[in-house]
Scaffold this active site. Sequence first.
Site, PDB file in Angstrom:
ATOM      1  CB  THR A 103     -29.022  17.194 -49.578  1.00  0.00           C
ATOM      2  OG1 THR A 103     -29.364  18.346 -50.357  1.00  0.00           O
ATOM      3  CG2 THR A 103     -27.621  16.725 -49.947  1.00  0.00           C
ATOM      4  CG  HIS A 136     -11.335  11.436 -42.715  1.00  0.00           C
ATOM      5  ND1 HIS A 136     -11.112  10.184 -42.193  1.00  0.00           N
ATOM      6  CD2 HIS A 136     -10.597  11.492 -43.850  1.00  0.00           C
ATOM      7  CE1 HIS A 136     -10.284   9.517 -42.975  1.00  0.00           C
ATOM      8  NE2 HIS A 136      -9.954  10.281 -43.990  1.00  0.00           N
TER       9      HIS A 136
END
Length: 210
Positions: A132, A184
């Site tokens: 992005t 994560h």
Amino acid sequence: QSVSTVAHVTHMDECDMTALVALRDELKAEAAKRGVKLTFMAFVIRALIKTLKEFPGFNGGLDEDKGELVIKRFYNIGFAVNAGQGLVVPNIKDADARDLWGLAAEVATLADKVRAGKIDVSSLQGGTFTITNIGPIGGLFATPIVNHPEAAILGLMKLQKRPVAREDGIHIRDMMNLVLSFDHRIIDGADAAHFMNTLIKHLENPRTIL
């Protein structure tokens, strides 16, 4: 779904883009001959693919139904396009098979189709990693949301001249902040730092990614 299921962490760093800016300026004449608009996105995709090949765990995601980590051996690189009514993310299929000029042309083609409302569904499916580009609008840092079910997303921030301390003094350099949001549950923070260090190395030595 991404926010409710992914354990989001964002790693932030800065990159000296001075050599890349100079290289892009050097190649503008060749790009014009080829009828291609040479943006920084094409260089970033080249550097990203090289980094993903060194860190394959970032080019995949978690299959939640099976509880399995899926590593993909193909590189369908998505990039967010502001379509007016919101962001749309087309992806370049088999981006690793394209040279710099091919990537630049495909980025322009897909972005134009998105803005014209003519993008096909297949171009929006099957992505393996997303970029992005927030920089043209402004901002120093952000925390992009992972494009589920991918493992990570790279955010490009504003490119600007800044004073930078070197051993021989203070220099004005073309600097860009980079942000990497990742899941994560499948990627550790240390691996994200190594990933970003490698990406920055490639961007700061852009002739190695041509």
